[in-house]
Design a protein around this motif. Structure first.
Motif, short mmCIF file in Angstrom:
data_model
loop_
_atom_site.label_atom_id
_atom_site.label_comp_id
_atom_site.label_asym_id
_atom_site.label_seq_id
_atom_site.Cartn_x
_atom_site.Cartn_y
_atom_site.Cartn_z
N PRO A 109 29.26 55.90 47.71
CA PRO A 109 29.96 54.72 47.05
C PRO A 109 31.43 55.03 46.74
N HIS A 110 32.08 53.74 46.56
CA HIS A 110 33.60 54.10 46.05
C HIS A 110 33.64 52.79 44.74
N ILE A 111 34.15 53.50 43.79
CA ILE A 111 34.54 52.51 42.70
C ILE A 111 35.70 52.32 42.25
N THR A 112 36.07 51.12 42.12
CA THR A 112 37.56 50.51 41.84
C THR A 112 37.74 49.43 40.92
N TYR A 113 38.67 49.35 40.36
CA TYR A 113 38.80 48.13 39.38
C TYR A 113 39.91 47.30 39.85
N HIS A 114 39.58 46.01 39.77
CA HIS A 114 40.30 44.86 40.01
C HIS A 114 40.14 43.62 39.22
N GLN A 115 41.22 43.01 38.87
CA GLN A 115 41.12 41.66 38.06
C GLN A 115 40.32 41.79 37.04
N GLY A 116 40.25 42.93 36.15
CA GLY A 116 39.18 43.00 34.87
C GLY A 116 37.78 43.39 35.20
N LYS A 117 37.52 43.77 36.61
CA LYS A 117 36.07 44.10 37.02
C LYS A 117 36.17 45.35 37.73
N TYR A 119 34.42 47.24 40.72
CA TYR A 119 33.72 47.07 41.99
C TYR A 119 33.09 48.23 42.60
N VAL A 120 31.80 48.34 42.97
CA VAL A 120 31.34 49.36 43.83
C VAL A 120 30.97 49.07 45.17
N TYR A 121 31.55 49.73 46.08
CA TYR A 121 31.43 49.52 47.69
C TYR A 121 30.45 50.48 47.96
N TYR A 122 29.57 50.31 48.76
CA TYR A 122 28.45 51.37 48.90
C TYR A 122 27.90 51.24 50.44
N SER A 123 27.27 52.40 50.98
CA SER A 123 26.74 52.42 52.29
C SER A 123 25.39 52.23 52.07
N THR A 124 24.64 51.35 52.87
CA THR A 124 22.98 51.49 52.93
C THR A 124 22.60 50.88 54.29
N LYS A 125 21.27 50.94 54.55
CA LYS A 125 20.74 50.56 55.94
C LYS A 125 20.39 49.01 55.47
N VAL A 126 20.95 47.99 56.34
CA VAL A 126 20.53 46.68 56.36
C VAL A 126 19.06 46.83 56.66
N ASN A 127 18.34 45.90 55.81
CA ASN A 127 16.94 46.17 55.97
C ASN A 127 16.10 45.50 57.19
N VAL A 141 29.41 44.12 41.46
CA VAL A 141 30.60 43.95 40.56
C VAL A 141 29.98 43.88 39.06
N ALA A 142 30.82 44.49 38.16
CA ALA A 142 30.50 44.34 36.83
C ALA A 142 31.49 44.42 36.01
N ASP A 143 31.18 44.00 34.57
CA ASP A 143 32.43 44.17 33.54
C ASP A 143 32.66 45.31 32.91
N PRO A 145 32.05 49.95 33.59
CA PRO A 145 31.55 50.85 34.73
C PRO A 145 30.33 51.25 34.79
N MET A 146 29.60 51.23 33.68
CA MET A 146 28.10 51.38 33.45
C MET A 146 27.15 50.29 33.82
N GLY A 147 27.93 49.08 34.26
CA GLY A 147 27.13 47.98 34.41
C GLY A 147 26.77 46.98 33.38
N PRO A 148 25.96 46.04 33.58
CA PRO A 148 25.06 45.83 34.85
C PRO A 148 25.90 45.13 35.85
N TYR A 149 25.58 45.55 37.40
CA TYR A 149 26.12 45.30 38.27
C TYR A 149 25.52 44.20 39.22
N LYS A 150 26.06 43.12 39.51
CA LYS A 150 25.72 41.93 40.35
C LYS A 150 26.01 42.49 41.88
N ASP A 151 25.13 42.15 42.69
CA ASP A 151 25.70 42.64 44.05
C ASP A 151 25.97 41.03 44.86
N LYS A 152 26.87 41.46 45.96
CA LYS A 152 27.32 39.98 46.52
C LYS A 152 25.99 39.70 47.17
N GLY A 153 25.16 40.22 47.79
CA GLY A 153 23.93 39.48 48.49
C GLY A 153 23.77 39.77 49.71
#
Length: 352
Positions: A109-117, A119-127, A141-143, A145-153
């Motif tokens: 994963p990579h965590i970064t902060y942008h516009q008050g939120k 973001y965790v970018y991560y690698s996975t196998k597309v199912n 994305v979360a408000d 760093p501990m979340g809860p995180y909402k995925d882009k989908g």
């Protein structure tokens, strides 16, 4: 005489109190170094990313790992001082893993902060891929760093093998943001991110290609990019192997670096790569992140195998100081990971 001695005693007490107050003020405002000995977190913690959050804590997130006998997707660990870490949770529980992603493939994963939120970018196998195809990069994305995180989908990018893994997001001084990724004997690529960080725009550009260029051929495979901007150069830290990903029980892995005048290259590899490789204490150091302490000193977090404790589980978390010489980063004078007590550790201001 008694009155004089009492006066001297009172004076000494006042001096001691003043020195104590002065030292407390120095520690609070300027910080003091935290001594350490590697590893700093003796638990499997591969591919660490790190951020200093708005609450003053440092948060690291790693590739999936087992805790208490259960596989945890993208574990979150937390520290006040970059040295003492504790498990705090995860980006996703097993039930929260996005439907397009795959349990057991939550990597790098990579965590970064942008516009008050956050973001965790991560690698996975597309199912809807098969075992050897379909690795992609997602974002949640979360408000805080501990979340809860909402995925882009859905994935931002999706490959046919393992080439689209190991995301890293960099924001330039002009506000433009870029995502780097790469592995699987393919180049490390960069592509501009949209303003909201939820998609890529424009064309991808290769910034570092694999090839036997470093000492002992560590860059037959290149992956794990991390970029910083320093003194007019963009420094691309990356890791590599001479053979394959996860090359069995004797991995040949190290950290290298290149630099450029532009975040999209071309990058010039350091002639004396790698900058961090194995020694008698630790094997296969790599997939680094960088962070500055409260004194502005650069530090590298990374994983490695402990040769002193071969029974320890997996790739443990390490840290070492980055020094700069002739415009290039140097780790432990080229002697590999430190293994003895380091008294000049990260400088951390006191926090409540």
């Amino acid at each position: 005489m008694r009155i004089r001695n009492q006066a001297i005693g009172i004076t000494i007490l006042l001096i001691v109190a003043a020195v104590t107050i002065w030292w407390s003020f120095i520690k609070e405002t300027q910080g003091s170094p935290v001594a350490y000995t590697n590893p700093i977190y003796n638990h499997d913690a591969p591919d660490p990313t790190i951020i200093k959050a708005k609450d003053g804590y440092y948060y690291a997130i790693t590739t999936q790992s087992e805790y208490s006998g259960k596989l945890v997707a993208l574990p979150i660990i937390r520290s006040k001082d970059l040295i003492h870490w504790e498990e705090k949770g995860s980006v996703f529980t097993g039930e929260q893993i996005p439907s397009w992603a795959t349990v057991g493939y939550m990597w790098a994963p990579h965590i970064t902060y942008h516009q008050g939120k956050y973001y965790v970018y991560y690698s996975t196998k597309v199912n809807d891929g098969d075992l050897l195809k379909g690795m992609g990069i997602g974002v949640a994305v979360a408000d805080n760093p501990m979340g809860p995180y909402k995925d882009k989908g859905s994935p931002l990018v999706w490959g046919t093998g393992f080439e689209k893994i190991d995301p890293y997001v960099f924001q330039d001084d002009n506000g433009k943001r870029y995502m780097y990724w790469g592995s699987d004997r393919q180049p490390i690529y960069v592509q501009q991110l949209s303003d909201d960080g939820m998609s890529v725009v424009g064309e991808e550009t290769a910034v570092m290609s694999p090839g036997i260029q470093s000492r002992e051929g560590y860059d037959y495979l290149v992956e794990g990019p991390w970029v910083i901007n320093r003194n007019g150069y963009y420094y691309l830290f990356y890791s590599g192997d001479y053979c394959c990903r996860d090359s069995g029980h004797n991995p040949h892995y190290a950290v290298m670096v290149a630099r450029s005048k532009s975040p999209t290259g071309p990058f010039e590899a350091y002639p004396d790569n790698p900058i961090l490789e194995k020694n008698k204490s630790f094997l296969a150091p790599g997939h680094n992140a960088t962070i500055q302490d409260d004194a502005g000193q650069d530090w590298m977090l990374y994983h490695a195998f402990d040769l002193k404790e071969p029974s320890s589980s997996g790739r443990i978390l390490m840290i070492d100081r980055i020094k700069w010489k002739d415009g290039w980063p140097v780790i432990n004078d080229g002697n590999g990971p430190t293994s003895t007590l380091q008294t000049d550790g990260p400088v951390i201001k006191q926090r409540n």
